[in-house]
Design a protein around this motif. Structure first.
Motif, short mmCIF file in Angstrom:
data_model
loop_
_atom_site.label_atom_id
_atom_site.label_comp_id
_atom_site.label_asym_id
_atom_site.label_seq_id
_atom_site.Cartn_x
_atom_site.Cartn_y
_atom_site.Cartn_z
N LEU A 1 0.83 -1.20 0.00
CA LEU A 1 0.00 0.00 0.00
C LEU A 1 0.87 1.26 0.00
CD1 LEU A 1 -2.75 -1.15 2.51
CD2 LEU A 1 -3.08 -0.67 0.07
N LYS A 2 1.93 1.25 0.82
CA LYS A 2 2.85 2.40 0.85
C LYS A 2 3.54 2.57 -0.50
CE LYS A 2 5.65 3.13 4.22
NZ LYS A 2 6.57 3.05 5.36
N SER A 3 3.89 1.48 -1.13
CA SER A 3 4.53 1.55 -2.43
C SER A 3 3.57 2.13 -3.48
CB SER A 3 4.99 0.16 -2.86
OG SER A 3 5.52 0.18 -4.15
N ALA A 4 2.30 1.75 -3.41
CA ALA A 4 1.32 2.23 -4.39
C ALA A 4 0.86 3.65 -4.12
CB ALA A 4 0.11 1.29 -4.40
N PHE A 5 0.65 3.99 -2.84
CA PHE A 5 0.00 5.26 -2.51
C PHE A 5 0.84 6.20 -1.65
CE2 PHE A 5 -3.50 2.03 -2.66
CZ PHE A 5 -3.90 2.34 -3.95
N GLY A 6 2.04 5.79 -1.28
CA GLY A 6 2.90 6.65 -0.47
C GLY A 6 2.64 6.47 1.01
N GLU A 7 3.23 7.34 1.79
CA GLU A 7 3.11 7.30 3.25
C GLU A 7 1.68 7.69 3.66
OE1 GLU A 7 4.67 6.19 6.71
OE2 GLU A 7 5.93 6.32 4.92
N PRO A 8 1.02 6.89 4.49
CA PRO A 8 -0.34 7.23 4.89
C PRO A 8 -0.36 8.30 5.98
CG PRO A 8 0.33 5.25 6.02
CD PRO A 8 1.45 5.61 5.06
N GLU A 9 -1.50 8.90 6.15
CA GLU A 9 -1.73 9.77 7.30
C GLU A 9 -2.24 8.88 8.43
OE1 GLU A 9 -4.07 13.31 6.51
OE2 GLU A 9 -3.57 13.12 4.40
N TYR A 10 -2.11 9.36 9.66
CA TYR A 10 -2.59 8.58 10.80
C TYR A 10 -3.60 9.41 11.57
CZ TYR A 10 -2.64 5.62 14.93
OH TYR A 10 -3.05 4.80 15.95
N ASN A 11 -4.76 8.84 11.82
CA ASN A 11 -5.79 9.51 12.59
C ASN A 11 -5.63 9.07 14.05
OD1 ASN A 11 -8.33 9.98 13.95
ND2 ASN A 11 -9.22 10.36 11.94
N TYR A 12 -5.13 9.96 14.88
CA TYR A 12 -4.84 9.61 16.27
C TYR A 12 -6.11 9.36 17.08
CZ TYR A 12 0.02 10.63 15.46
OH TYR A 12 1.30 10.59 14.98
N ARG A 13 -7.17 10.07 16.79
CA ARG A 13 -8.41 9.89 17.54
C ARG A 13 -9.01 8.50 17.28
NH1 ARG A 13 -12.92 14.27 16.86
NH2 ARG A 13 -11.27 15.48 17.80
N SER A 14 -9.10 8.13 16.02
CA SER A 14 -9.70 6.84 15.66
C SER A 14 -8.68 5.72 15.54
CB SER A 14 -10.46 6.98 14.34
OG SER A 14 -11.47 7.94 14.47
N LYS A 15 -7.42 6.05 15.56
CA LYS A 15 -6.32 5.09 15.51
C LYS A 15 -6.32 4.23 14.25
CE LYS A 15 -5.80 5.07 20.44
NZ LYS A 15 -5.93 4.42 21.70
N TYR A 16 -6.30 4.90 13.10
CA TYR A 16 -6.18 4.18 11.85
C TYR A 16 -5.35 4.97 10.85
CZ TYR A 16 -9.78 7.18 9.77
OH TYR A 16 -10.50 8.26 9.29
N HIS A 17 -4.74 4.24 9.92
CA HIS A 17 -3.98 4.85 8.83
C HIS A 17 -4.92 5.05 7.65
CE1 HIS A 17 -0.70 3.02 11.17
NE2 HIS A 17 0.03 4.00 10.67
N HIS A 18 -4.68 6.10 6.87
CA HIS A 18 -5.51 6.30 5.68
C HIS A 18 -4.76 7.07 4.61
CE1 HIS A 18 -6.43 10.59 6.48
NE2 HIS A 18 -6.30 10.23 7.73
N TRP A 19 -5.17 6.81 3.38
CA TRP A 19 -4.70 7.53 2.21
C TRP A 19 -5.93 8.25 1.67
CZ3 TRP A 19 -3.32 2.69 3.63
CH2 TRP A 19 -1.94 2.42 3.76
N THR A 20 -5.80 9.52 1.35
CA THR A 20 -6.95 10.30 0.92
C THR A 20 -6.67 10.96 -0.42
OG1 THR A 20 -7.53 10.71 3.21
CG2 THR A 20 -8.57 12.12 1.57
N GLY A 21 -7.51 10.61 -1.39
CA GLY A 21 -7.46 11.26 -2.69
C GLY A 21 -8.52 12.33 -2.75
N GLU A 22 -8.74 12.85 -3.92
CA GLU A 22 -9.77 13.87 -4.10
C GLU A 22 -11.17 13.27 -3.99
OE1 GLU A 22 -10.90 16.83 -7.67
OE2 GLU A 22 -8.78 16.75 -7.11
N ASN A 23 -11.34 12.04 -4.48
CA ASN A 23 -12.65 11.41 -4.53
C ASN A 23 -12.80 10.17 -3.66
OD1 ASN A 23 -13.42 13.24 -6.61
ND2 ASN A 23 -12.31 11.96 -8.07
N LEU A 24 -11.70 9.72 -3.06
CA LEU A 24 -11.71 8.42 -2.40
C LEU A 24 -10.79 8.40 -1.19
CD1 LEU A 24 -12.65 5.41 -2.92
CD2 LEU A 24 -10.54 5.13 -4.18
#
Length: 169
Positions: free
Chosen positions: A106-129
């Motif tokens: 996933l990191k190779s495809a989409f780069g370094e994810p962001e981390y949501n500290y409140r909900s404790k999950y990693h995510h990648w965010t595009g314009e539409n997805l």
């Protein structure tokens, strides 16, 4: 000279993040299942049940037919659900084995994810997805692809319902 090097580095880093979001939007889903398309386009999916969702009412849940969507490379898929609103796919939920190679991929495809500290999950965010990466159980992970465009469609539909009620007074 140092300023120019710093400027060049910051521009190249910001461009790489832009490509990351663009890649997520370009792929627009999981494998060949794309969000914001009709679920009827996919022969490998079958209707499972009608359901309710936090944002959506009257959704339909589809699951893979036998021998479809069983793995990501060598990583086993335990569960896959495709959620639709008016036959349009707005969310894809994939439960897989916990494997460090999945995160690396996933990191190779989409780069370094962001981390949501409140909900404790990693995510990648595009314009539409948005793609979130969450521990599901001790030995499993959940990947969730969520469409922002369908969320806007739902808001419009809810506003229409409210306007219909108001005009009926």
């Amino acid at each position: 000279m140092v300023r120019y090097l710093i400027l060049l580095f910051s521009v190249s880093v910001s461009c790489s993040f832009a490509q990351t979001a663009a890649e997520l939007d370009k792929r627009n889903g999981f494998k060949d299942i794309q969000v914001n398309t009709s679920v009827l386009n996919y022969e490998g999916l079958e209707f499972k049940k009608d359901d309710e969702h936090a944002y959506y009412k009257n959704i339909k849940v589809y699951v893979p037919k036998k021998d479809h969507y069983e793995s990501i490379g060598s990583i086993k898929i335990h569960d896959l659900e495709v959620l639709t609103y008016k036959d349009s796919i707005f969310q894809i939920i994939v439960i897989t084995d916990k494997d460090p190679n999945l995160y690396k991929g996933l990191k190779s495809a989409f780069g370094e994810p962001e981390y949501n500290y409140r909900s404790k999950y990693h995510h990648w965010t595009g314009e539409n997805l948005r793609l979130s990466y969450v521990p599901y159980q001790k030995d499993k992970l959940e990947l969730t692809y969520t469409s922002f465009l369908m969320r806007e469609k739902l808001k419009e539909d809810k506003e229409e319902v409210i306007e219909d009620i108001v005009s009926d007074f």
